[in-house]
Design an enzyme around this catalytic site. Structure first.
Site, mmCIF file in Angstrom:
data_model
loop_
_atom_site.group_PDB
_atom_site.id
_atom_site.type_symbol
_atom_site.label_atom_id
_atom_site.label_comp_id
_atom_site.label_asym_id
_atom_site.label_seq_id
_atom_site.Cartn_x
_atom_site.Cartn_y
_atom_site.Cartn_z
ATOM 1 C CE1 TYR A 159 -3.472 2.798 0.442
ATOM 2 C CE2 TYR A 159 -2.181 3.402 2.360
ATOM 3 C CZ TYR A 159 -3.173 3.696 1.447
ATOM 4 O OH TYR A 159 -3.847 4.904 1.521
ATOM 5 C CE LYS A 163 -2.666 6.853 -1.748
ATOM 6 N NZ LYS A 163 -3.891 7.101 -2.561
#
Ligand SMILES: NC(=O)C1=CN([C@@H]2O[C@H](COP(=O)(O)OP(=O)(O)OC[C@H]3O[C@@H](n4cnc5c(N)ncnc54)[C@H](O)[C@@H]3O)[C@@H](O)[C@H]2O)C=CC1
Ligand SMILES: CC(C)CCC[C@@H](C)[C@H]1CC[C@H]2[C@@H]3[C@H](O)CC4=CC(=O)CC[C@]4(C)[C@H]3CC[C@]12C
Length: 369
Positions: A159, A163
């Site tokens: 994750y 990002k």
């Protein structure tokens, strides 16, 4: 969007507009953006609540689509003046594969940028995350940091990796020539942990507390502080940034901004108790009830079980080595960059944010009974 065309009505596109943050951005635009002429809401799963918005004065267009499908994104972006790209796969629990997280968060963002370039859309606001910075894998605290604070950003989890890559794509795209010859103007907003109406993890903690007879048990020391920000203020910051991007392109283009407001610095659990306490729950223990080494062991065990069970069933508890590391590392921001660059002031005070969240938790909890 030139001065002479002040009255010109603008077309906005919000990707992920039916998510937790996206819904607040959509509603905020309708309430607070006077130049809004059409609002396109793009999401893989459209919410039924969109229907009620279609009866208002602004044209609301719901578009069911997938950011990983370049042609669907291009069709949605065509003719839009501004894109607010909040769509993302928020998964730190191992529900989705690393490849899927990368595909949605990185390739999806690449598709949005490409669509802006192809169709001539000039203004792009990207919802990034504090996770782009940290906490890092070494557990270094980030204490009252700002956008210029030096910090060793080391990512391993899919994750934050996704990002960080997506944010970089957005910032590097600033200044790229779009169809029609003008430059693209981009910026990225980095919320810390968002809370407020619609926050599923908060609701899950509440339901868990109810199941345990009204008790929650402290797992993390109260001295570990977490930056948290109210969803209404995050939405307002997106709306303001999008509005000011043209006028302040030279200043804002290619910049990152942490999202902040007057929410107090507290540990993750103590902060949640600001809402869960008034809903009848109690946090047991001034200190963690389990020793940290046991939590590390349980988190590792959960990771192992997840891996072993994956062929049969999805086992994705809240506690895993990554969430434990994040929960156990201080990460707070203290900055006024958004205020200096585009006049951001929180729209909701801490008291308002707290009251609104408590009312939502109470309603969400009772609907679960
Ligand atoms: N929740 C938090 O504490 C934080 C969230 N963020 C970022 O804010 C953004 C929004 O997050 P939340 O609202 O919390 O998540 P969410 O899961 O509630 O909303 C994300 C939305 O994106 C949509 N979406 C997912 N994959 C898609 C795809 N392939 N195509 C089209 N739409 C897709 C989902 O259907 C959902 O409506 C994300 O980019 C996330 O990384 C950043 C910092 C903190
Ligand atoms: C049982 C544990 C000891 C406590 C578990 C709490 C965790 C589930 C959450 C603690 C911190 C949260 C993260 C943080 O708020 C930063 C985030 C930013 C994002 O962009 C996405 C969400 C998140 C990673 C958020 C996720 C839940 C926590 C890890």
């Amino acid at each position: 969007m030139a001065d002479s065309a002040q009255a010109q009505k603008l077309v906005y596109l919000v990707t992920g507009g039916c998510g937790f943050l996206g819904e607040h951005v959509v509603r905020m635009l309708l309430q607070r953006e006077p130049r809004l002429g059409e609002l396109r809401v793009f999401d893989r799963h459209l919410g039924p609540w969109l229907e009620e918005l279609k009866t208002g004065p602004v044209r609301v267009t719901a578009i069911q689509g997938d950011v990983t499908e370049a042609h669907e994104v291009a069709a949605a972006v065509a003719g839009a003046h501004v894109v607010i790209h909040t769509a993302g796969l928020v998964d730190v629990f191992g529900r989705a594969s690393p490849e899927t997280i990368h595909e949605v968060n990185v390739q999806g963002t690449r598709n949005v940028i490409q669509a802006c370039v192809q169709t001539g859309t000039r203004f792009l606001v990207y919802t990034s995350s504090m996770e782009v910075v940290g906490p890092n894998t070494k557990g270094h605290p980030f204490y009252r940091g700002n956008e210029d604070t030096l910090y060793e950003a080391v990512h391993r989890h899919p994750y934050p990796c996704s990002k960080a890559l997506a944010e970089r794509l957005v910032l590097e795209a600033n200044g790229r020539e779009v169809h029609g010859g003008l430059p693209l103007v981009t910026c990225a907003l980095r919320p810390t942990g968002i809370y407020g109406e619609g926050h599923q993890i908060m609701r899950d903690f509440y339901r868990q507390g109810l199941r345990l007879g009204g008790w929650l048990f402290r797992a993390i020391p109260a001295s570990v502080e977490h930056g948290r920000v109210y969803v209404g203020n995050v939405a307002w910051m997106h709306v303001l940034a999008a509005r000011e991007l043209e006028r302040r392109a030279a200043l804002m283009g290619g910049q990152v901004y942490f999202c902040y407001d007057g929410s107090p610095y507290k540990s993750y659990e103590d902060f949640n108790m600001e809402f869960l306490g008034p809903c009848g729950l109690q946090l047991v223990g001034a200190r963690p009830l389990l020793p940290y080494w046991l939590l590390v062991f349980l988190a590792a065990l959960n990771a192992l079980l997840q891996w072993l069970l994956r062929p049969l069933v999805l086992y994705a508890p809240l506690l895993n080595p990554y969430t434990l590391a994040v929960a156990n590392t201080t990460f707070t921001v203290s900055t006024d960059k958004a205020q200096r660059h585009f006049g951001y002031e929180p729209l909701f005070s801490w008291e308002d944010s707290r009251t609104r969240t408590i009312l939502w938790v109470q309603a969400a909890g009772s609907s679960a009974q």
